[in-house]
Each structure stands twice: as C-alpha cells, then as structure tokens.
Design a protein around this motif. Structure first.
Motif, PDB file in Angstrom:
ATOM      1  N   ILE A 245     -13.972 -13.758  -4.105  1.00  0.00           N
ATOM      2  CA  ILE A 245     -13.310 -12.605  -4.212  1.00  0.00           C
ATOM      3  C   ILE A 245     -14.292 -11.172  -2.700  1.00  0.00           C
ATOM      4  CG2 ILE A 245     -12.575  -9.825  -4.662  1.00  0.00           C
ATOM      5  CD1 ILE A 245     -11.006 -11.661  -6.790  1.00  0.00           C
ATOM      6  N   THR A 246     -14.417 -11.083  -1.585  1.00  0.00           N
ATOM      7  CA  THR A 246     -15.666 -10.230  -1.340  1.00  0.00           C
ATOM      8  C   THR A 246     -15.128  -8.711  -0.906  1.00  0.00           C
ATOM      9  OG1 THR A 246     -14.573 -10.845   1.283  1.00  0.00           O
ATOM     10  CG2 THR A 246     -16.221 -12.671   0.078  1.00  0.00           C
ATOM     11  N   HIS A 247     -14.193  -8.063  -0.756  1.00  0.00           N
ATOM     12  CA  HIS A 247     -14.279  -6.401  -0.797  1.00  0.00           C
ATOM     13  C   HIS A 247     -12.518  -6.995  -1.917  1.00  0.00           C
ATOM     14  CE1 HIS A 247     -15.878  -6.903   3.197  1.00  0.00           C
ATOM     15  NE2 HIS A 247     -15.612  -7.630   3.245  1.00  0.00           N
ATOM     16  N   VAL A 248     -13.159  -5.117  -1.938  1.00  0.00           N
ATOM     17  CA  VAL A 248     -12.075  -4.782  -3.844  1.00  0.00           C
ATOM     18  C   VAL A 248     -11.737  -3.401  -3.009  1.00  0.00           C
ATOM     19  CG1 VAL A 248     -11.431  -4.256  -5.881  1.00  0.00           C
ATOM     20  CG2 VAL A 248     -13.143  -6.388  -5.444  1.00  0.00           C
ATOM     21  N   PHE A 249     -10.637  -2.622  -2.946  1.00  0.00           N
ATOM     22  CA  PHE A 249     -10.276  -1.633  -2.580  1.00  0.00           C
ATOM     23  C   PHE A 249     -10.017  -0.423  -3.732  1.00  0.00           C
ATOM     24  CE2 PHE A 249     -10.180  -4.405   0.879  1.00  0.00           C
ATOM     25  CZ  PHE A 249     -11.156  -3.747   1.906  1.00  0.00           C
ATOM     26  N   ASP A 250      -9.752   0.704  -3.885  1.00  0.00           N
ATOM     27  CA  ASP A 250      -9.316   1.068  -3.854  1.00  0.00           C
ATOM     28  C   ASP A 250      -8.051   2.564  -3.596  1.00  0.00           C
ATOM     29  OD1 ASP A 250      -7.982   1.370  -7.388  1.00  0.00           O
ATOM     30  OD2 ASP A 250     -10.217   1.007  -7.779  1.00  0.00           O
ATOM     31  N   THR A 251      -7.032   2.403  -3.772  1.00  0.00           N
ATOM     32  CA  THR A 251      -6.804   3.494  -2.332  1.00  0.00           C
ATOM     33  C   THR A 251      -6.544   5.142  -2.774  1.00  0.00           C
ATOM     34  OG1 THR A 251      -3.993   3.386  -3.371  1.00  0.00           O
ATOM     35  CG2 THR A 251      -4.220   2.217  -1.806  1.00  0.00           C
ATOM     36  N   HIS A 252      -6.678   5.645  -3.965  1.00  0.00           N
ATOM     37  CA  HIS A 252      -7.213   6.757  -3.926  1.00  0.00           C
ATOM     38  C   HIS A 252      -7.991   7.104  -5.724  1.00  0.00           C
ATOM     39  CE1 HIS A 252      -3.726   6.203  -5.814  1.00  0.00           C
ATOM     40  NE2 HIS A 252      -4.051   6.933  -6.942  1.00  0.00           N
TER      41      HIS A 252
ATOM     42  N   THR B 281     -17.716  -6.163  -2.623  1.00  0.00           N
ATOM     43  CA  THR B 281     -18.156  -4.663  -1.752  1.00  0.00           C
ATOM     44  C   THR B 281     -16.938  -4.005  -2.269  1.00  0.00           C
ATOM     45  OG1 THR B 281     -18.849  -5.069   0.179  1.00  0.00           O
ATOM     46  CG2 THR B 281     -18.542  -3.220   0.399  1.00  0.00           C
ATOM     47  N   TYR B 282     -17.072  -3.528  -3.238  1.00  0.00           N
ATOM     48  CA  TYR B 282     -16.346  -1.590  -3.543  1.00  0.00           C
ATOM     49  C   TYR B 282     -15.978  -0.817  -2.568  1.00  0.00           C
ATOM     50  CZ  TYR B 282     -14.390   1.136  -6.996  1.00  0.00           C
ATOM     51  OH  TYR B 282     -13.087   1.814  -7.124  1.00  0.00           O
ATOM     52  N   TRP B 283     -15.192  -0.831  -2.283  1.00  0.00           N
ATOM     53  CA  TRP B 283     -14.584   0.233  -1.231  1.00  0.00           C
ATOM     54  C   TRP B 283     -13.800   1.637  -2.444  1.00  0.00           C
ATOM     55  CZ3 TRP B 283     -16.601  -0.280   3.460  1.00  0.00           C
ATOM     56  CH2 TRP B 283     -16.560  -1.101   4.154  1.00  0.00           C
ATOM     57  N   LEU B 284     -13.973   3.292  -1.974  1.00  0.00           N
ATOM     58  CA  LEU B 284     -13.250   4.430  -1.870  1.00  0.00           C
ATOM     59  C   LEU B 284     -13.626   5.378  -1.257  1.00  0.00           C
ATOM     60  CD1 LEU B 284     -11.366   5.306  -4.998  1.00  0.00           C
ATOM     61  CD2 LEU B 284     -14.176   5.852  -5.462  1.00  0.00           C
ATOM     62  N   PRO B 285     -12.093   6.470  -0.903  1.00  0.00           N
ATOM     63  CA  PRO B 285     -12.290   7.660  -0.170  1.00  0.00           C
ATOM     64  C   PRO B 285     -13.101   8.046  -0.783  1.00  0.00           C
ATOM     65  CG  PRO B 285     -10.235   6.570  -0.805  1.00  0.00           C
ATOM     66  CD  PRO B 285     -10.802   5.385  -1.661  1.00  0.00           C
ATOM     67  N   SER B 286     -14.368   8.430  -0.024  1.00  0.00           N
ATOM     68  CA  SER B 286     -15.251   9.451  -0.188  1.00  0.00           C
ATOM     69  C   SER B 286     -15.052  11.083  -0.987  1.00  0.00           C
ATOM     70  CB  SER B 286     -16.187   8.637   1.245  1.00  0.00           C
ATOM     71  OG  SER B 286     -15.471  10.031   2.525  1.00  0.00           O
ATOM     72  N   LYS B 287     -13.093  11.241   0.093  1.00  0.00           N
ATOM     73  CA  LYS B 287     -13.373  12.685  -0.529  1.00  0.00           C
ATOM     74  C   LYS B 287     -12.675  12.322  -1.769  1.00  0.00           C
ATOM     75  CE  LYS B 287     -12.204  14.371   4.283  1.00  0.00           C
ATOM     76  NZ  LYS B 287     -10.837  14.337   5.214  1.00  0.00           N
ATOM     77  N   ASP B 288     -12.324  11.002  -2.591  1.00  0.00           N
ATOM     78  CA  ASP B 288     -11.784  10.959  -3.830  1.00  0.00           C
ATOM     79  C   ASP B 288     -13.176  10.779  -4.483  1.00  0.00           C
ATOM     80  OD1 ASP B 288      -9.321  11.766  -3.036  1.00  0.00           O
ATOM     81  OD2 ASP B 288      -8.824  10.110  -3.778  1.00  0.00           O
ATOM     82  N   ALA B 289     -14.165  10.601  -4.091  1.00  0.00           N
ATOM     83  CA  ALA B 289     -15.310  10.058  -4.563  1.00  0.00           C
ATOM     84  C   ALA B 289     -16.370  11.002  -4.732  1.00  0.00           C
ATOM     85  CB  ALA B 289     -16.120   8.726  -4.610  1.00  0.00           C
TER      86      ALA B 289
END
Length: 375
Positions: A165-172, A191-199
């Motif tokens: 597992i190289t990338h992990v996402f939350d849609t919101h 790498t953990y990705w999260l929408p910046s406007k929710d973060a």
C-alpha cells in the motif's frame, strides 16, 4: 439439542444469496427499530431479552421449524442464553457470534472490476453499516480509499495479493464512521491524502488533495484522478480511476444523494451539492461505473454483493438527479434530512485527531446505520 453458531460472514452469505433466515432479535425495541440485520428473504421477531427471563414458552409457537433461526443481541451473551432455552425446548437454532457489535464491523471483500494490464479494484462492503471502502491494485502497489477503522483487513488483503500500500485516501472528513486511513498509512509507510478544505482543523500531517491531482499506481500507471465535488462536505472529492470507475464518496449513491448538513451547513452547501451532481458529474463520461462510499438499502446490492451502477443509469433512475427545478431540489434536500448519525460530532473530532477514544468507545460511537444520504 446443541446450539449452533453463525458468524457475520455466514449471515452475509445468506443475505447475498437471498436465502431465508428467521431472526429473533432480543435487544430492546428502540434499538431494534433503529437498526437491524436486513435481507430480502429475512424475517424478524423482536422480543426483548428481559421478557424471556422466565422462559420461552410464549414465543415457541412463533418460531418456525422449517427455516434457519438466528438469535441476535447486542454483544452475544443474551442471545446465547435465549438460544440455549430454545434448544432445550427442542428447536434447532443458532446465535450470532459477537452480536450486533460483530455485525457492525464485518467487511466483505468483493472484486468489482479489472483495470488495464492486470490491475484490479476491490470493494469492501461493511454490510451491517452500509459503508463501502476500496482497494486499487496494480503491479505490486495498492491504494486504499475510504478505509474503516478495521485496518487489518486492508493490510492483510493487500499482503495476500502481494501488493504494498503506497497511497491512502479519504474522499472527505467522515462523520458517520471512524476512518482507518491515517493508521493504514502509518503502518504501511504510505502517503495519506485528505481534501485540504476538510482538513483545516486536523491535528496531524497529511498531503492536501486538490482538484486535478493525479496519483499513479504500479508501473502500468493506473491513474487515480481527483475531482473536487463539494456538497456533502466543503472539501468532498471524487476519484476517477483508470477512466473507468467514479468513486463518488458521499456525494452520489445508487438510490440517493449525499446530505449537506453534517457540519451544520445544509442551506449553504445544498447549492454546491446540486452543482456537483447536475454540472460537474454531467461533464464526465456517463459510461463510468459509480462506486459510492455507502448504500442505504439491501436491495442496492448486486447479485454478487457489490454496490455499483453506471452513471448513465443513475442520471435516469436516481430521483436526486432528475429534479430540474433548483428551488424544488433545494427544498427536497433540506426538508428531507434523516436523523443525524450517532455521535457524529465525536466521530468528526476523532477523524481530526482532536480526541483518541479507546476501542470500546469507538465501537459505541459507530453503532447504528450510516445516515449519510438523502432519499
């Protein structure tokens, strides 16, 4: 007669195959009415455990002898006792191992499609809570989208596939369930990705997920393309995977649409919701297969237990996508909001890293249906 044990996986198999099951639920009436095990061919009888302390004589005639019978309670203990009483009375019954707590946490992996050059996409169906997570795999690499807090199943599944597992996402930023995304990223070194406007209030490091960002998986370069799609939250982001699948998060479901109020912004965000559904999504290919983050009803499941539908079909059949009058849309959405998810504020704070409840508290926070849709 002996008392049999049925696991959540056993019940899920019966549900998917539309087999008959008679469920005696011995939780209190309010808990039963709020949330229960549902299936196309499932029947229910709700009799609270405390009414059976003196015996089961009054319900014996109601229990069928020609069907599988399952006794269910919150955590298992009460159902074992009732099942033993019914067994002593001569009935062949089972109890649900782990009770509704286990039912809430069960994840059923289903392969939902092939990607180019041997890539695959899997859906993890949280059957008792209506949550859907995803694993995209290509040439030894994997990405996880909208993971639940039961992180080991994703890590172990990827390992069995020989993928890192190289990338992990939350849609919101989720409000109905606790995300396992950050934990998976830490354990996998991803790498953990999260929408910046929710973060804006999160207490941890993340990579900001912005419109147009494209992440590639594997040396065959399977693209996961970010599409800013606000309306459920201000930062909600969808993904187009390999130009074939639309991971719509909590914006669009098979038979409903996302709710815009879980951060108290229904009147403000309903316009964003409509713009995403009626403009942004209509710019996409209607051949895309929609993979949402939730389902509301059991009949949204396909024959193999997956949840998916072509965008073209949803434009035609999903009522939330066919309301041409904007005023009517706004009214229907804001005046038909379901009850808010249990402990949704605490869940949001957990997903922000502001609080760190123990496992028992996390389970308690998540009990019940997801309630992220407007129908």
């Amino acid at each position: 007669m002996t008392v049999n044990v049925m696991t959540s996986k056993d019940v899920t198999k019966k549900l998917i195959q539309k087999e008959e099951l008679y469920i005696l639920d011995v939780r209190n009436e309010s808990d039963f009415n709020d949330w229960k095990i549902e299936g196309v061919s499932f029947e229910h009888l709700n009799v609270p455990y405390f009414e059976l302390l003196d015996g089961v004589d009054e319900i014996i005639e109601k229990i069928p002898t020609n069907k599988d019978v399952l006794v269910v309670c919150a955590k298992e203990g009460s159902s074992v006792m009732v099942a033993e009483m019914l067994s002593d009375a001569g009935l062949n019954v089972s109890y649900l191992k782990g009770g509704m707590k286990a039912w809430s946490e069960h994840l059923e992996p289903v392969k939902v499609g092939d990607l180019k050059d041997g890539g695959e996409i899997y859906q993890f169906v949280r059957i008792g809570k209506g949550c859907l997570s995803y694993l995209v795999v290509s040439n030894g690499e994997a990405a996880v989208i909208d993971a639940t807090r039961m992180t080991d199943i994703f890590l172990n599944f990827a390992e069995r596939l020989g993928a890192k597992i190289t990338h992990v996402f939350d849609t919101h930023l989720h409000a109905d369930h606790i995300s396992g995304g950050r934990t998976i990223a830490e354990k996998a070194g991803a790498t953990y990705w999260l929408p910046s406007k929710d973060a804006t209030e999160v207490m941890f490091d993340y990579e900001p997920l912005e419109e147009g960002k494209v992440i590639t998986i594997g040396n065959t370069m399977i693209d996961i393309s970010a599409l800013y799609s606000p309306g459920h939250t201000i930062g909600s982001t969808s993904f187009v995977v390999d130009k074939k699948f639309l991971l719509s998060g909590d914006i669009l479901f098979i038979d409903s649409i996302g709710r815009p109020d879980l951060a108290g912004k229904a009147e403000d965000w309903v316009g964003d919701l409509r713009n995403t559904l009626y403009n942004r999504y209509r710019e996409l290919s209607d051949e895309l297969i929609v993979l949402p983050a939730h389902f509301m009803m059991i009949d949204e499941l396909n024959d193999d237990g997956s949840v998916s539908e072509k965008l073209r079909s949803l434009f035609k059949n999903n009522h939330g996508l066919t309301i041409e009058d904007e005023v009517e849309f706004r009214k229907l959405v804001t005046e038909n909001l379901p009850p808010q998810p249990n402990a949704y504020q605490e869940i949001r704070e957990t997903n922000m890293g502001k609080i760190n409840p123990d496992l028992d508290n996390q389970r308690e926070m998540e009990i019940g249906p997801n309630r992220c849709a407007v129908r």
